[in-house]
Design an enzyme around this catalytic site. Sequence first.
Site, PDB file in Angstrom:
ATOM      1  CG  ASP A  48      -1.857   1.190   1.228  1.00  0.00           C
ATOM      2  OD1 ASP A  48      -2.857   1.140   0.503  1.00  0.00           O
ATOM      3  OD2 ASP A  48      -1.568   2.181   1.927  1.00  0.00           O
ATOM      4  CE  LYS A  85      -3.875   4.830   0.571  1.00  0.00           C
ATOM      5  NZ  LYS A  85      -2.463   4.412   0.645  1.00  0.00           N
ATOM      6  CG  HIS A 118      -4.758   9.865   0.288  1.00  0.00           C
ATOM      7  ND1 HIS A 118      -3.382   9.843   0.184  1.00  0.00           N
ATOM      8  CD2 HIS A 118      -5.035   9.335   1.502  1.00  0.00           C
ATOM      9  CE1 HIS A 118      -2.858   9.324   1.284  1.00  0.00           C
ATOM     10  NE2 HIS A 118      -3.842   9.021   2.109  1.00  0.00           N
TER      11      HIS A 118
END
Length: 311
Positions: A48, A85, A118
């Site tokens: 991530d 993101k 995000h």
Amino acid sequence: MIEMLRKTLQLSSNAAIPVVGLGTWTLQPPALQPVIERAIELGCRHIDCAAIYENEKYVGEYLQSIFKNNERFNVARNDLFIVSKLWNTKHSREDVFTAFEQTLKDLQTDYLDLYLIHWPFSFHEDERGYSKLDANGVAIIKPVPISETWAAMEELLAQGKVRSIGVSNFTATHLAELLKAAKVKPAVNQVELHPFLPQHDLLTFCEKNEIRVVAYSPLGSGKQPSSMEHPAVVKIAKEMKMTPAQVLLSWAITRGTPIIPKTSQPERLEENFDIKPLDGESMTAINAITTRFRVVNPVEFWKVDCFDGEL
């Protein structure tokens, strides 16, 4: 490979997301490389990332090194589920494409498995590329409708540059607004989740709308009050011969929420990944916790409350 690292859950996009991932927030060299390498070595396949973490260039370099080292890692790009993101200052249509291409360049990949918005609001950008604040320290909102941003995300999906698209830090209200304009529903909503912020209602809303909820800060990020120190969690840990951290992560996956725990210590990864579903009695005990605390609160750093005070 640790057994839970093999498990995946389906997304509405027909992709499969690994249940256990590695969070990279706040990680920088020299700590970042050994953490990524050890995670991959143990069997983690879910990484991530985010542009605002300012480490995607390093992540890309380390992954390329890993791909080349077949003897130690034996892993290729298509074995991984890589997430990034879109930052708050890049919500305008053209900025979405520019930001996305920069992330691909930094991560040294030609596609992402999942790309998220995000935060649910758009800010003006300051000279450093961060969110611009007024004289009172309040983030200056840029009037870009979320429908414009999402339409650009859908274009990236249609072009095949990303396998799934989603959001992060969205409430049910934000999601309901987005769903009115969306041609493709978000596959994921990544939000802060732990026993002090279980967000039961949001989880129910997302399940109803086939949006997979992914838990960030599942250990509370070390802030006080600490859910790892709660008597119910400590008791279960002793009974099950687990650490409190393992109990919290196990609670999250038992709820059906993939997790992205973060650590700067490679030796902690094996503990974080060695988790298992909890029984009904343990889940009931943790779900009965009434303490409420939000670790990542935008009021503290932007003086903007996108959660409407919800806990």
